[in-house]
Design a protein around this motif. Structure first.
Motif, mmCIF file in Angstrom:
data_model
loop_
_atom_site.group_PDB
_atom_site.id
_atom_site.type_symbol
_atom_site.label_atom_id
_atom_site.label_comp_id
_atom_site.label_asym_id
_atom_site.label_seq_id
_atom_site.Cartn_x
_atom_site.Cartn_y
_atom_site.Cartn_z
ATOM 1 N N THR A 51 0.828 -1.207 0.000
ATOM 2 C CA THR A 51 0.000 0.000 0.000
ATOM 3 C C THR A 51 0.864 1.260 0.000
ATOM 4 O O THR A 51 1.662 1.457 0.918
ATOM 5 N N ARG A 208 3.298 4.214 -11.962
ATOM 6 C CA ARG A 208 1.969 3.967 -11.395
ATOM 7 C C ARG A 208 1.962 3.892 -9.863
ATOM 8 O O ARG A 208 2.836 3.309 -9.240
ATOM 9 N N ASN A 209 0.976 4.551 -9.286
ATOM 10 C CA ASN A 209 0.701 4.511 -7.842
ATOM 11 C C ASN A 209 1.732 5.223 -6.968
ATOM 12 O O ASN A 209 1.749 5.020 -5.752
ATOM 13 N N ARG A 215 -3.007 6.001 -11.354
ATOM 14 C CA ARG A 215 -3.252 4.928 -10.400
ATOM 15 C C ARG A 215 -3.727 3.686 -11.147
ATOM 16 O O ARG A 215 -4.537 3.778 -12.073
ATOM 17 N N SER A 216 -3.222 2.535 -10.759
ATOM 18 C CA SER A 216 -3.725 1.291 -11.325
ATOM 19 C C SER A 216 -5.068 0.955 -10.697
ATOM 20 O O SER A 216 -5.513 1.605 -9.754
ATOM 21 N N GLY A 219 -4.428 0.113 -7.154
ATOM 22 C CA GLY A 219 -3.791 1.199 -6.411
ATOM 23 C C GLY A 219 -2.649 0.743 -5.534
ATOM 24 O O GLY A 219 -2.229 1.474 -4.630
ATOM 25 N N THR A 220 -2.108 -0.436 -5.785
ATOM 26 C CA THR A 220 -1.070 -1.011 -4.934
ATOM 27 C C THR A 220 0.258 -1.129 -5.672
ATOM 28 O O THR A 220 0.301 -1.179 -6.896
ATOM 29 N N TYR A 221 1.329 -1.180 -4.887
ATOM 30 C CA TYR A 221 2.632 -1.503 -5.455
ATOM 31 C C TYR A 221 2.669 -2.976 -5.850
ATOM 32 O O TYR A 221 2.061 -3.820 -5.197
#
Length: 406
Positions: A51, A208-209, A215-216, A219-221
């Motif tokens: 996160t 991304r993110n 944001r994907s 929304g996570t790495y």
């Protein structure tokens, strides 16, 4: 008598049997509760790993002397480091540049303040010590422009610092800077001057993110497993603009991204070399180290990693797909590497242990050069010893360019 013996061997009295069943049920319930708690805590740990989070305060601002232009911080492994650093706080002065350590005791560190403040400035006690030093491109006093790099998820903000050759022509050699987890492209501003002096254009990208790029869906790495595609788009953009060779420099998780580029990019022929600063090369090693630092029980940490790498666990954590730790383990995939790699890592990193850096250098001594620092902490090698850091990178880049031109 025989029947009596059989009854005794077969079991206890009805009352005793009931007691045994009650005990077993209680133990099973306790075990189930323990397993449920283990699962719950493990999921929280796993979710925290992927996160994106904001900057977390890690020191306290104890005193400010406006007349002497000094600050006193609570003493930590980072705040006592020699060199130049930054301090994020809140108030009228959100970011302060810090210089030399002037004095210290068991609980505090007094440092020179390089950002001028006044008695009217109000600063919060909670602060975050940083290796960024520069926070905006204007501070470098070099020509630059803000750009957008088209990625699979949409436009990603970037800063481009053009360089020229000795013949005053646009450089056809670029370096793409990839920041780490929980930071932004400003982290890499420290590296621009060394490349600019060498006639190499710098592109500092977002992905991304990270709070700047799109944001994907989750929304996570993904710890580099998907982020590399956004940076690969930047390599393609460099190629279309005339770049003949591109170095990739990755910081911390940016190192994991850079290595995935080296292994999977459609533009691998353009990559001249990889530079890794305090890199995450094997995430299992990193997460195990972090669990020990945070005193997370081994079973919790193990379950968290397994959850991230599994279909059931990744869905519970909120990932679109599991994190492929085997794919991200570049030590195990060392035979697939084709590009020269420079690793700068400190034995005293404190966040990402240097173990995997040593292992990768040992696995591919034909490609990997490891420059080991002491004392310096995670991604703070430039801050601690900028002369050595600059010299090592400049000399390595010069050797790669000379080899390619011969």
């Amino acid at each position: 008598m025989m029947g009596s013996r059989r009854a005794g061997a077969a079991g206890a009295s009805p009352a005793a049997a009931t007691a045994i069943k009650t005990t077993i049920a209680a133990l099973a319930g306790a075990l189930g509760l323990s397993l449920a708690m283990l699962g719950t805590v493990s999921m929280r740990v796993a979710r925290k790993v992927v996160t994106p989070a904001g900057r977390v305060p890690d020191t306290r601002l104890l005193a400010v002397d406006v007349a002497a232009q000094t600050v006193t911080l609570s003493r930590t492994d980072d705040t006592q480091l020699p060199g130049r650093y930054g301090l994020f706080t809140t108030g009228t002065a959100a970011y302060l540049k810090l210089g030399a350590v002037l004095s210290l005791d068991a609980a505090s560190v007094k440092r020179k303040l390089l950002t001028e403040i006044s008695v009217d400035d109000r600063l919060s006690a909670e602060a975050a010590f940083s290796g960024w030093y520069y926070t905006t491109p204007e501070e470098l006093h070099l020509p630059f422009r803000a750009e957008l790099v088209g990625s699979p998820l949409g436009p990603c903000p970037a800063w481009f610092f053009p360089a020229e050759t000795a013949a005053d022509e646009p450089s056809d050699t670029w370096v793409i800077q990839v920041h780490g987890r929980g930071t932004t492209r400003a982290e890499a501003l420290r590296a621009v001057p060394v490349f600019h002096a060498a006639g190499i254009s710098s592109l500092l990208v977002s992905y991304r993110n990270d709070g700047e790029a799109p944001r994907s869906r989750s929304g996570t790495y993904m710890l580099g497993a998907t982020e590399w595609r956004d940076v690969d788009a930047a390599i393609g953009a460099a190629r279309r603009r005339g770049a003949q060779r591109v170095f990739i420099m990755g910081w911390s998780m940016g190192g994991a991204i850079a290595l995935q580029l080296a292994l999977g990019s459609a533009h691998r022929d353009l990559i001249a070399g990889i530079i890794l600063e305090s890199p995450a090369i094997d995430w299992r090693v990193v997460l195990d180290h972090q669990a020990q630092l945070l005193r997370i029980p081994g079973p919790v940490a193990t379950t968290a990693v397994r959850a991230l790498d599994s279909g059931w666990g990744s869905r519970l954590v909120g990932l679109s797909t599991p994190i492929p730790f085997d794919t991200l383990d570049v030590v195990a995939r060392a035979a697939e590497l084709r590009h020269p790699i420079l690793i700068l890592h400190s034995d005293d990193d404190g966040f990402v242990p240097a173990d995997a850096s040593y292992e990768l250098a040992e696995a591919r001594p034909d490609l990997v050069e490891l420059e080991v620092f002491q004392v310096a902490r995670h991604t703070k090698l430039w801050n601690y010893d900028p002369d050595r850091w600059t010299r090592v990178i400049r000399d390595w880049v010069d050797r790669q360019r000379a080899g390619a031109d011969s």
